[in-house]
Write an enzyme that holds these catalytic residues in place. Structure first.
Site, short mmCIF file in Angstrom:
data_model
loop_
_atom_site.label_atom_id
_atom_site.label_comp_id
_atom_site.label_asym_id
_atom_site.label_seq_id
_atom_site.Cartn_x
_atom_site.Cartn_y
_atom_site.Cartn_z
N GLU A 255 85.77 74.95 34.13
CA GLU A 255 86.46 74.18 33.11
C GLU A 255 88.04 74.41 33.40
O GLU A 255 88.40 75.09 34.33
CB GLU A 255 86.20 74.91 31.81
N ASN B 132 83.48 81.77 19.24
CA ASN B 132 84.72 82.44 19.17
C ASN B 132 85.85 81.62 19.46
O ASN B 132 87.18 81.88 18.96
CB ASN B 132 84.65 83.49 20.50
N GLU C 191 79.34 78.53 31.12
CA GLU C 191 80.44 79.57 30.92
C GLU C 191 79.63 80.69 29.88
O GLU C 191 79.45 80.39 28.69
CB GLU C 191 81.58 78.84 30.11
N CYS D 58 85.21 86.08 26.05
CA CYS D 58 84.41 86.39 27.09
C CYS D 58 84.98 87.08 28.41
O CYS D 58 84.16 87.78 28.96
CB CYS D 58 83.70 84.84 27.43
P1 NAD Z 1 74.86 82.26 22.01
O1 NAD Z 1 74.20 82.27 23.35
O2 NAD Z 1 74.04 82.95 21.00
O3 NAD Z 1 75.08 80.82 21.45
C1 NAD Z 1 75.68 79.72 21.94
C2 NAD Z 1 75.48 78.57 21.72
O4 NAD Z 1 73.96 78.29 22.31
C3 NAD Z 1 75.28 78.28 20.12
O5 NAD Z 1 75.76 76.96 19.74
C4 NAD Z 1 73.74 78.27 19.93
O6 NAD Z 1 73.00 77.61 18.89
C5 NAD Z 1 73.17 77.57 21.25
N1 NAD Z 1 71.81 77.81 21.54
C6 NAD Z 1 71.17 79.14 21.28
N2 NAD Z 1 70.10 79.13 21.87
C7 NAD Z 1 69.71 77.72 22.52
C8 NAD Z 1 68.81 77.43 23.36
N3 NAD Z 1 67.73 77.81 23.70
N4 NAD Z 1 68.93 76.09 24.02
C9 NAD Z 1 70.15 75.37 23.62
N5 NAD Z 1 71.32 75.88 22.92
C10 NAD Z 1 70.98 77.01 22.26
O7 NAD Z 1 76.39 82.77 22.07
P2 NAD Z 1 77.49 82.86 20.81
O8 NAD Z 1 76.78 84.14 20.28
O9 NAD Z 1 77.91 81.89 19.99
O10 NAD Z 1 78.78 83.21 21.69
C11 NAD Z 1 78.99 84.71 22.23
C12 NAD Z 1 78.66 84.52 23.96
O11 NAD Z 1 79.30 83.46 24.26
C13 NAD Z 1 79.06 85.80 24.59
O12 NAD Z 1 78.12 86.36 25.37
C14 NAD Z 1 80.24 85.27 25.17
O13 NAD Z 1 80.84 86.07 26.47
C15 NAD Z 1 80.15 83.95 25.50
N6 NAD Z 1 81.24 83.33 25.73
C16 NAD Z 1 81.35 82.69 26.72
C17 NAD Z 1 82.63 81.97 27.14
C18 NAD Z 1 82.92 81.86 28.75
O14 NAD Z 1 83.88 80.27 28.84
N7 NAD Z 1 82.57 82.11 29.82
C19 NAD Z 1 83.51 81.75 26.32
C20 NAD Z 1 83.31 82.17 24.98
C21 NAD Z 1 82.02 82.91 24.58
#
Ligand code: NAD
Length: 487
Positions: A461, A153, A250, A284
């Site tokens: 962060e 995002n 996060e 998020c």
């Molecule tokens: P996701 O969890 O599908 O993927 C996040 C990242 O993790 C990607 O780069 C992915 O390739 C990697 N990944 C996936 N499985 C993994 C594993 N087993 N080991 C290591 N890496 C792995 O999330 P998304 O769909 O990319 O993003 C959306 C989510 O992120 C939402 O839940 C959102 O709330 C959260 N988010 C949180 C914040 C925050 O600062 N708290 C900010 C932005 C997004």
């Protein structure tokens, strides 16, 4: 192709390719067109990136903090000079409107480099502890090689929010952007080299959920910082814990935004719209459960509906566009299925609820959607949707709304709109969240800590607090006399 980078990865100061890696297609969400083709990192690329970071970290950590800070501040300056170009790339990568990316994405990345570059000369100090004759001192030291893993995002912002404090503290980083948005982080790596960072302190490798675990479990990695969903967080934190690595998580949220009957209604509507529709709802910390006091519900919904229907949806490259498409077809389908659940479970659809007629073509567009009469047990009130879907819930009593707001496994953010300041502070005191806002929503300047509690994660962060998560204390006891032993 429109946005094809020189190569997939950036390691040891240069672009590197290994075509043996699985193909990652970068798709422009506004048209569905493939704009770049990259490759996921092979084990050989991962080894190369970590070895380069390990080597570079030693030299980088030996620089004075002020010298490291100069590089980061220079990187911030270059990012600001190239804001237009970086924002256009971010728009291609994510589909977010240029109206947003030009003010929110590279600029917040630059803020991060500028802030940590500025504070690091004074922030890495330890303390001196008198012990009678003897004494001790502490030093704050870097952790070593850090792995950053990003969500789709805010690709450039995440690459900087992890990179800036990690580098300021004297670590080197291997950053893996989301496979959905692979482009922006490569530019950050290029800029850091241009700003004078030693080769290898900031590496970018591409990959997906198969690649991530290889980075997390690598024995030369000291810390993992993830931005992603709660299920991914559980896996990554679990894998890191098995090797006792440091982690920052996060993760997702389902944050409450409480609007009392004495609130400035238009201001509260602005907060609710910012906290649900910015970045097409893919934020998020969004306040997706909007609790509105019954006494103002009708006025709130009437004005909210009118303002929501006036949002300009369309071509993200047009400066007049206020809302672009969702990042991917899969994400749009997921959000549409939540909208169907909302309808099926009896919520009242106030506006939106489908694909806009005004946009044609293959883009992943969706209407900003408002549901009213949402109850706590509905799926749309419990699960993170990660799209422009606002749920409005009614309440009458302060204690009741606090209990309902807290009745979730998440704890990322929360907000309160009220004219009564003692109530505002009393309520935020009781809301279970890491970052809270009073009479505004979703503002995250670099000066303030950002992060979650409960299942939304841990670690912070931004702000000086982030440095504590990228360094550790080394304590030195200094014996001033003869060493005595009872034997
Ligand atoms: P996701 O969890 O599908 O993927 C996040 C990242 O993790 C990607 O780069 C992915 O390739 C990697 N990944 C996936 N499985 C993994 C594993 N087993 N080991 C290591 N890496 C792995 O999330 P998304 O769909 O990319 O993003 C959306 C989510 O992120 C939402 O839940 C959102 O709330 C959260 N988010 C949180 C914040 C925050 O600062 N708290 C900010 C932005 C997004």
């Amino acid at each position: 192709m429109k946005a094809q980078p020189q190569a997939s990865h950036f390691i040891d100061g240069d672009y590197v390719e290994d075509t043996a890696g699985t193909v990652i297609e970068s798709i422009y969400p506004a048209t569905g067109e493939v704009i770049a083709r990259l490759h996921a990192a092979t084990p050989a690329i991962i080894e190369k990136a970590i070895a380069s970071a390990k080597r570079a970290q030693k030299e980088w950590a030996s620089w004075s903090p002020a010298a490291r800070g100069r590089v980061l501040k220079k990187a911030a300056e270059i990012m600001r000079e190239r804001n237009r170009e970086l924002s256009e790339l971010e728009t291609l990568d994510t589909g977010k409107p240029i109206q947003e990316t030009i003010v929110a994405d590279p600029t917040s990345g630059a803020d991060s480099f500028e802030f940590f570059g500025g504070i690091i000369a004074t922030a890495m100090n330890g303390s001196q502890i008198p012990l009678g004759g003897d004494w001790a001192y502490t030093k704050r030291v870097p952790l070593g090689v850090v792995v950053g893993i990003g969500a789709w995002n805010y690709p450039q912002q995440i690459a900087c929010w992890k990179g800036a404090p990690a580098l300021a503290a004297g670590n080197a980083i291997v950053f893996k952007p989301s496979e959905v948005t692979p482009l922006g982080a490569l530019k950050i790596a290029e800029i850091l080299i241009e700003a004078g960072a030693p080769k290898g302190v900031y590496n970018v490798i591409q990959g997906d959920r198969e690649t991530g675990p290889l980075l997390v479990s690598h024995p030369d990695v000291a810390k993992v910082s993830l931005t992603g969903s709660v299920p991914t967080g559980r896996k990554v934190a679990g894998a890191a814990a098995s090797q006792l690595k440091h982690v920052t998580m996060e993760l997702g949220g389902k944050s409450p935004l409480v609007v009392f009957d004495d609130a400035d209604i238009d201001s509260a509507i602005s907060g609710a719209m910012l906290g649900n529709f910015y970045s097409t709802g893919q934020v998020c910390s969004n306040g997706t459960r909007v609790f509105v006091h019954k006494a103002i519900k009708e006025t709130f919904l009437t004005r909210l509906k009118a303002r929501t229907e006036a949002i300009v949806i369309g071509d993200p490259q047009d400066e007049a566009t206020q809302m672009g498409p969702m990042v991917s077809l899969a994400q749009r389908d997921k959000v549409l299925s939540y909208i169907d659940k909302g309808k099926a479970e009896g919520a009242t659809l106030v506006t939106g609820g489908g694909i806009p007629n005004s946009v044609t073509g293959e883009g992943f567009y969706i209407q900003p959607t408002v549901f009213a009469d949402v109850t706590d047990d509905m799926t749309i009130a419990r699960e993170e949707i990660f799209g422009p879907v606002m749920c409005v819930l009614d309440f009458e009593d302060e204690a009741e709304v606090i209990a309902r707001a807290n009745a979730t496994e998440f704890g990322l953010s929360a907000g309160v709109f009220t004219a009564d300041f003692s109530r505002a502070h009393r309520v935020v005191d009781q809301l279970e969240a890491g970052t809270l806002w009073i009479n505004t929503y979703n503002l995250c300047p670099v000066e303030i800590p950002f992060g979650g509690s409960k299942q939304s994660g841990f670690g912070r962060e931004n702000s000086a607090a982030a440095l504590e998560h990228y360094s550790e204390l080394k304590t030195v006891y200094v014996g001033m006399g003869k060493c005595e032993a009872p034997y």
